[in-house]
Design a protein around this motif. Structure first.
Motif, PDB file in Angstrom:
ATOM      1  N   VAL A  79       8.513 -25.503 -19.504  1.00 35.97           N
ATOM      2  CA  VAL A  79       8.430 -25.036 -18.243  1.00 35.97           C
ATOM      3  C   VAL A  79       8.188 -23.754 -17.610  1.00 35.97           C
ATOM      4  O   VAL A  79       7.861 -23.169 -17.010  1.00 35.97           O
ATOM      5  CB  VAL A  79      10.162 -25.029 -18.052  1.00 35.97           C
ATOM      6  CG1 VAL A  79      10.401 -24.362 -17.412  1.00 35.97           C
ATOM      7  CG2 VAL A  79      10.413 -26.967 -17.992  1.00 35.97           C
ATOM      8  N   ALA A  80       7.981 -22.932 -18.793  1.00 37.57           N
ATOM      9  CA  ALA A  80       7.703 -21.373 -18.903  1.00 37.57           C
ATOM     10  C   ALA A  80       6.113 -21.208 -18.166  1.00 37.57           C
ATOM     11  O   ALA A  80       5.934 -20.421 -17.227  1.00 37.57           O
ATOM     12  CB  ALA A  80       7.500 -20.810 -20.044  1.00 37.57           C
ATOM     13  N   SER A  83       5.731 -22.575 -14.614  1.00 38.83           N
ATOM     14  CA  SER A  83       6.256 -21.440 -13.708  1.00 38.83           C
ATOM     15  C   SER A  83       5.500 -20.821 -13.312  1.00 38.83           C
ATOM     16  O   SER A  83       5.574 -19.511 -12.364  1.00 38.83           O
ATOM     17  CB  SER A  83       7.507 -20.801 -14.454  1.00 38.83           C
ATOM     18  OG  SER A  83       6.547 -19.315 -15.871  1.00 38.83           O
ATOM     19  N   THR A  86       3.882 -20.565  -9.674  1.00 38.20           N
ATOM     20  CA  THR A  86       4.523 -20.204  -8.468  1.00 38.20           C
ATOM     21  C   THR A  86       4.032 -18.426  -8.231  1.00 38.20           C
ATOM     22  O   THR A  86       4.805 -17.662  -7.001  1.00 38.20           O
ATOM     23  CB  THR A  86       5.958 -19.062  -8.465  1.00 38.20           C
ATOM     24  OG1 THR A  86       6.171 -18.381 -10.373  1.00 38.20           O
ATOM     25  CG2 THR A  86       7.317 -20.868  -8.779  1.00 38.20           C
ATOM     26  N   GLY A  92       5.462 -23.311  -5.868  1.00 38.68           N
ATOM     27  CA  GLY A  92       4.842 -23.535  -7.575  1.00 38.68           C
ATOM     28  C   GLY A  92       5.779 -24.737  -6.680  1.00 38.68           C
ATOM     29  O   GLY A  92       6.126 -25.651  -6.413  1.00 38.68           O
ATOM     30  N   ASP A  96      13.405 -22.589  -5.833  1.00 35.68           N
ATOM     31  CA  ASP A  96      14.745 -22.934  -5.695  1.00 35.68           C
ATOM     32  C   ASP A  96      15.286 -23.580  -5.620  1.00 35.68           C
ATOM     33  O   ASP A  96      16.067 -24.729  -5.625  1.00 35.68           O
ATOM     34  CB  ASP A  96      14.314 -21.176  -5.728  1.00 35.68           C
ATOM     35  CG  ASP A  96      15.131 -20.495  -6.919  1.00 35.68           C
ATOM     36  OD1 ASP A  96      15.354 -20.905  -8.218  1.00 35.68           O
ATOM     37  OD2 ASP A  96      15.472 -19.165  -6.387  1.00 35.68           O
TER      38      ASP A  96
END
Length: 137
Positions: A79-80, A83, A86, A92, A96
């Motif tokens: 997940v990092a 990221s 983005t 990304g 949100d």
């Protein structure tokens, strides 16, 4: 993960066309995921109980659970890494507002990692020799 990616693609298409999609479409993927986790853990326990030396059973079963926890940390790392998509003002893969992202790309990435893991498993399984269990009458 492939099922989740396909469903997410369909959900994004319905959102962009102005239609809503029922949450019950998620049930099959959760059922498949839950069943795979249950069968996987039972298989691990059975394997370590039957194939390890008697003096190392509890340690090997504990190591089995340790690999599951390490998998959770690896998921956080993935997940990092994702990221990074983005940067540069782009929305990304996992923004949100999921309607503006591409969560399906993330699921396809996880499916690819799972496929690579399966290939590594097959390589290890091919060279594995089963422990002979003697049964006393």
């Amino acid at each position: 993960m492939a099922l989740a990616a396909s469903l997410e693609r369909k959900r994004l298409e319905s959102v962009h066309s102005g239609k809503s999609m029922s949450i019950t479409w998620k049930l099959p993927q959760y059922i498949v995921l839950a069943a795979s986790e249950v069968f996987n853990i039972i298989g691990h326990l059975e394997f370590f109980y039957n194939q390890t030396p008697d003096t190392m059973r509890s340690m090997c079963i504990a190591l089995s659970f340790l690999t599951i926890s390490l998998g959770s940390y690896l998921s956080t790392l993935i997940v990092a890494i994702v990221s990074v998509t983005t940067r540069g003002g782009q929305t990304g893969w996992i923004p949100d507002d999921l309607n503006n992202g591409h969560l399906d790309y993330f699921f396809w990435t996880l499916a690819s990692v799972t496929a690579l893991n399966f290939v590594a498993y097959l390589a290890c399984a091919k060279s594995y020799r089963v422990k002979k269990v003697l049964v006393e009458d």
